[in-house]
Design a protein around this motif. Structure first.
Motif, PDB file in Angstrom:
ATOM      1  N   SER A 207       0.957  -1.328   0.099  1.00  0.00           N
ATOM      2  CA  SER A 207      -0.241  -0.065   0.002  1.00  0.00           C
ATOM      3  C   SER A 207       0.807   1.544  -0.119  1.00  0.00           C
ATOM      4  N   TYR A 208       2.191   1.209  -0.676  1.00  0.00           N
ATOM      5  CA  TYR A 208       2.677   2.350  -0.820  1.00  0.00           C
ATOM      6  C   TYR A 208       2.078   3.563  -1.411  1.00  0.00           C
ATOM      7  N   PRO A 209       2.596   4.812  -1.288  1.00  0.00           N
ATOM      8  CA  PRO A 209       1.940   5.747  -1.743  1.00  0.00           C
ATOM      9  C   PRO A 209       2.155   5.752  -3.404  1.00  0.00           C
ATOM     10  N   THR A 210       1.170   5.768  -4.451  1.00  0.00           N
ATOM     11  CA  THR A 210       1.290   5.744  -5.767  1.00  0.00           C
ATOM     12  C   THR A 210       1.777   6.970  -6.466  1.00  0.00           C
ATOM     13  N   GLU A 211       1.117   8.002  -6.074  1.00  0.00           N
ATOM     14  CA  GLU A 211       1.696   9.464  -6.528  1.00  0.00           C
ATOM     15  C   GLU A 211       3.006   9.819  -5.705  1.00  0.00           C
ATOM     16  N   PHE A 212       3.956  10.182  -6.581  1.00  0.00           N
ATOM     17  CA  PHE A 212       5.267  10.441  -5.970  1.00  0.00           C
ATOM     18  C   PHE A 212       5.669  11.626  -6.748  1.00  0.00           C
ATOM     19  N   ARG A 213       6.127  12.689  -5.748  1.00  0.00           N
ATOM     20  CA  ARG A 213       6.821  13.860  -6.357  1.00  0.00           C
ATOM     21  C   ARG A 213       8.518  13.701  -5.861  1.00  0.00           C
ATOM     22  N   CYS A 214       9.072  14.036  -7.343  1.00  0.00           N
ATOM     23  CA  CYS A 214      10.483  13.843  -7.113  1.00  0.00           C
ATOM     24  C   CYS A 214      11.176  15.592  -7.015  1.00  0.00           C
ATOM     25  N   HIS A 215      11.844  15.802  -6.172  1.00  0.00           N
ATOM     26  CA  HIS A 215      12.539  17.030  -5.956  1.00  0.00           C
ATOM     27  C   HIS A 215      13.893  16.911  -6.883  1.00  0.00           C
ATOM     28  N   HIS A 216      14.292  17.849  -7.696  1.00  0.00           N
ATOM     29  CA  HIS A 216      15.626  17.851  -8.296  1.00  0.00           C
ATOM     30  C   HIS A 216      16.333  19.082  -7.881  1.00  0.00           C
ATOM     31  N   LEU A 217      17.585  18.794  -7.166  1.00  0.00           N
ATOM     32  CA  LEU A 217      18.268  19.870  -6.750  1.00  0.00           C
ATOM     33  C   LEU A 217      19.743  19.815  -7.515  1.00  0.00           C
ATOM     34  N   LEU A 218      20.124  20.756  -8.428  1.00  0.00           N
ATOM     35  CA  LEU A 218      21.495  20.782  -8.979  1.00  0.00           C
ATOM     36  C   LEU A 218      22.323  21.594  -8.244  1.00  0.00           C
ATOM     37  N   LEU A 219      23.359  20.892  -7.678  1.00  0.00           N
ATOM     38  CA  LEU A 219      24.471  21.842  -6.707  1.00  0.00           C
ATOM     39  C   LEU A 219      25.701  22.031  -7.436  1.00  0.00           C
TER      40      LEU A 219
END
Length: 232
Positions: A207-219
């Motif tokens: 029952s893991y979350p289906t919708e996923f938000r990925c943050h992209h940080l370029l350092l």
């Protein structure tokens, strides 16, 4: 293949709600604060380390050494945080395949104090140029979207250690090759910070979350003067 038994955290914490939802109950802008710690840690990394050296002289263990130094400086900025803590190189026991297999390991993880199974992870990849995004994209498609990473969080992040090139070009290459749509983060408009939204493939019976938000940080690793670092 020897069937995997339960680990100590799985025996101790049987209930595993979403990290993001729990964090928002604690503080509505908890995830923004978490990401703010990352950017402030990066600012310290630039001022204390990167601006003091010629980064071109460093050739070995780049990803691991940068990540370790970054995590220490994120920790410095978290003195008033009592809901989650940060740790370098954390195992994800939940998605370990078998008793013999080494579990997936996050480069940096934010972990809930009240439930150590619930983790908000960051994965790091060195980008030698703005076009060298293959390994970065592989982490997203093969690990985050498959729920191998972040099974108990509807968000997570990627750190791209950019040694040369233009962050905007790197973002364009990432967007094209995943493929996905990258959006500005409203709280970090002066930073090289985007987000993308995905539908994950959840394994049967989970029952893991289906919708996923990925943050992209370029350092940027070839450091600029510290007085040119943008505010969060």
């Amino acid at each position: 293949m020897l069937k995997r038994g339960k680990t100590i955290p799985e025996v101790r914490w049987k209930d595993t709600p979403d990290f993001v939802e729990l964090a928002k109950k604690w503080k509505p802008d908890a995830i923004t604060n978490l990401l703010k710690f990352v950017w402030e840690g990066y600012d310290l990394l630039v001022s204390e380390v990167l601006s003091q050296i010629n980064c071109d002289e460093a050739k070995e263990q780049l990803e691991r050494s940068i990540t370790q130094s970054l995590e220490r400086r994120i920790h410095k900025k978290m003195t008033d945080c009592h809901f989650f803590y940060v740790q370098h190189e954390v195992y994800e026991f939940e998605t370990s395949k078998s008793a013999q297999a080494q579990p997936p390991q996050y480069d940096i993880a934010f972990i809930l104090y009240e439930n150590e199974r619930i983790i908000w992870p960051l994965e790091a990849k060195v980008l030698e140029t703005d076009g060298a995004v293959g390994d970065y994209i592989k982490e997203i498609n093969e690990n985050f979207i498959t729920c191998r990473y972040a099974p108990f969080s509807s968000q997570g992040g990627m750190l791209g250690y950019l040694f040369s090139g233009d962050p905007d070009k790197a973002f364009t290459n990432i967007e094209t090759k995943i493929p996905c749509t990258l959006n500005d983060h409203p709280d970090f408009l002066t930073r090289d910070h985007k987000t993308s939204d995905h539908q994950r493939v959840v394994p049967p019976g989970k029952s893991y979350p289906t919708e996923f938000r990925c943050h992209h940080l370029l350092l940027k690793i070839i450091a600029t003067a510290t007085n040119n670092i943008p505010s969060v």
